[in-house]
Design a protein around this motif. Structure first.
Motif, mmCIF file in Angstrom:
data_model
loop_
_atom_site.group_PDB
_atom_site.id
_atom_site.type_symbol
_atom_site.label_atom_id
_atom_site.label_comp_id
_atom_site.label_asym_id
_atom_site.label_seq_id
_atom_site.Cartn_x
_atom_site.Cartn_y
_atom_site.Cartn_z
ATOM 1 N N LEU A 51 53.587 -72.631 58.585
ATOM 2 C CA LEU A 51 53.575 -73.483 57.398
ATOM 3 C C LEU A 51 52.919 -72.787 56.219
ATOM 4 C CD1 LEU A 51 52.586 -76.958 58.909
ATOM 5 C CD2 LEU A 51 54.810 -76.302 57.972
ATOM 6 N N SER A 52 53.432 -73.065 55.021
ATOM 7 C CA SER A 52 52.815 -72.579 53.786
ATOM 8 C C SER A 52 53.049 -73.611 52.693
ATOM 9 C CB SER A 52 53.383 -71.219 53.381
ATOM 10 O OG SER A 52 54.780 -71.302 53.142
ATOM 11 N N ALA A 53 52.189 -73.592 51.680
ATOM 12 C CA ALA A 53 52.302 -74.495 50.537
ATOM 13 C C ALA A 53 52.367 -73.672 49.265
ATOM 14 C CB ALA A 53 51.114 -75.457 50.492
ATOM 15 N N LYS A 54 53.136 -74.144 48.284
ATOM 16 C CA LYS A 54 53.322 -73.389 47.050
ATOM 17 C C LYS A 54 53.204 -74.283 45.824
ATOM 18 C CE LYS A 54 58.356 -73.810 46.527
ATOM 19 N NZ LYS A 54 59.616 -73.060 46.304
ATOM 20 N N LEU A 55 52.878 -73.661 44.693
ATOM 21 C CA LEU A 55 52.901 -74.288 43.385
ATOM 22 C C LEU A 55 53.703 -73.376 42.481
ATOM 23 C CD1 LEU A 55 51.829 -76.618 41.595
ATOM 24 C CD2 LEU A 55 49.902 -75.131 40.997
ATOM 25 N N GLU A 56 54.740 -73.925 41.816
ATOM 26 C CA GLU A 56 55.687 -73.087 41.073
ATOM 27 C C GLU A 56 56.063 -73.723 39.741
ATOM 28 O OE1 GLU A 56 58.882 -71.339 43.420
ATOM 29 O OE2 GLU A 56 60.302 -71.764 41.807
ATOM 30 N N LYS A 100 47.250 -63.728 53.195
ATOM 31 C CA LYS A 100 47.917 -65.017 53.342
ATOM 32 C C LYS A 100 48.239 -65.680 52.008
ATOM 33 C CE LYS A 100 46.288 -66.220 57.953
ATOM 34 N NZ LYS A 100 45.646 -67.263 58.792
ATOM 35 N N THR A 101 47.999 -64.996 50.897
ATOM 36 C CA THR A 101 48.330 -65.513 49.575
ATOM 37 C C THR A 101 49.426 -64.647 48.954
ATOM 38 O OG1 THR A 101 46.064 -66.310 49.272
ATOM 39 C CG2 THR A 101 47.429 -66.114 47.301
ATOM 40 N N LEU A 102 50.485 -65.284 48.475
ATOM 41 C CA LEU A 102 51.600 -64.580 47.850
ATOM 42 C C LEU A 102 51.710 -65.012 46.396
ATOM 43 C CD1 LEU A 102 54.161 -62.792 47.999
ATOM 44 C CD2 LEU A 102 55.422 -64.841 48.711
ATOM 45 N N VAL A 103 51.626 -64.053 45.471
ATOM 46 C CA VAL A 103 51.820 -64.296 44.044
ATOM 47 C C VAL A 103 53.169 -63.699 43.661
ATOM 48 C CG1 VAL A 103 50.898 -63.956 41.734
ATOM 49 C CG2 VAL A 103 49.332 -64.211 43.673
ATOM 50 N N TYR A 104 54.040 -64.461 43.016
ATOM 51 C CA TYR A 104 55.409 -63.995 42.814
ATOM 52 C C TYR A 104 55.997 -64.473 41.489
ATOM 53 C CZ TYR A 104 56.693 -68.750 44.253
ATOM 54 O OH TYR A 104 56.812 -70.107 44.339
ATOM 55 N N GLY A 105 57.031 -63.770 41.062
ATOM 56 C CA GLY A 105 57.870 -64.187 39.956
ATOM 57 C C GLY A 105 59.270 -64.453 40.470
ATOM 58 N N ALA A 124 49.717 -69.326 52.875
ATOM 59 C CA ALA A 124 50.160 -69.520 54.257
ATOM 60 C C ALA A 124 49.057 -70.143 55.103
ATOM 61 C CB ALA A 124 50.591 -68.187 54.858
ATOM 62 N N PHE A 125 49.488 -70.970 56.072
ATOM 63 C CA PHE A 125 48.587 -71.579 57.041
ATOM 64 C C PHE A 125 49.099 -71.231 58.440
ATOM 65 C CE2 PHE A 125 48.676 -74.251 53.216
ATOM 66 C CZ PHE A 125 47.344 -74.164 52.843
#
Length: 206
Positions: A166-171, A122-127, A161-162
């Motif tokens: 719903l999901s929350a991100k920091l970018e 449920k955690t996505l790390v991305y560029g 992700a929840f």
């Protein structure tokens, strides 16, 4: 005749014992446990974001502006790899940018971004990387400004992700807008303008 009868009885007893033993062994075989399913990031989403924009990496420096806007995108997942594309529109809140002899204000930014990352359930790390269009307004001492200018964006983030899609991100995004032409009392110059944006957002997948 008696010998044949004895052999028949013995064979029947042995076969029945073997069958019973086989049934006994099978009764102890446990059904395999179902494999746990991993979270799937595939599909379309829409959302909003808010944060701070600045001409310096320090978000608390002078000249910062409030960045707020909306985004929409689509993800594809291949194993643990996630690829996607996103369109974003942001109000930049008059972020101050210095040019020779004056300053400009960033007012709006549009971005088309590609995303690539790794899913940790449920955690996505991305560029992310893409193309931007930024609307500048004339600030102090600027007689002629550039209006809309194209630039380039790179950055990265993490999204959690929840339930209920719903999901929350920091970018974080770094945007470079090259060769911005302005005319001030010091003359006409071209300046490469840097912008740093730190934002938090919420997405709804469907």
């Amino acid at each position: 005749m008696r010998t044949r009868l004895a052999l028949s009885v013995t064979s029947a007893v042995l076969l029945s014992q073997a069958a019973a033993a086989a049934d006994l062994d099978n009764s102890y075989v446990q059904a395999p446990y179902p494999q746990p399913t991993t979270f799937d990031w595939s599909g379309a989403y829409v959302g909003g974001h808010a944060g701070v924009a600045s001409s310096r990496l320090n978000p608390f420096s002078n000249g910062k502006g409030l960045a707020a806007g909306a985004q929409a995108g689509y993800n594809f997942q291949f194993g643990s790899a996630v690829l996607g594309a996103e369109l974003e529109g942001t109000y930049m809140g008059g972020t101050d940018q210095s040019v020779r002899g004056g300053n400009l204000d960033e007012q709006w930014r549009l971005a088309a971004k590609a995303k690539a990352g790794m899913s940790l359930d449920k955690t996505l790390v991305y560029g992310t990387a893409g193309y931007t269009r930024t609307k500048f307004e004339n600030g102090s001492n600027v007689r002629r400004g550039p209006g809309w200018e194209g630039g380039y964006l790179v950055g990265g983030g993490v999204e959690q992700a929840f339930g209920n899609g719903l999901s929350a991100k920091l970018e974080y995004n770094y945007v470079m807008t090259p060769d911005v032409k302005t005319t001030t009392n010091a003359g006409t110059t071209r300046t490469d303008i840097d912008s740093h944006v730190i934002k938090a957002g919420i997405n709804l997948r469907f």
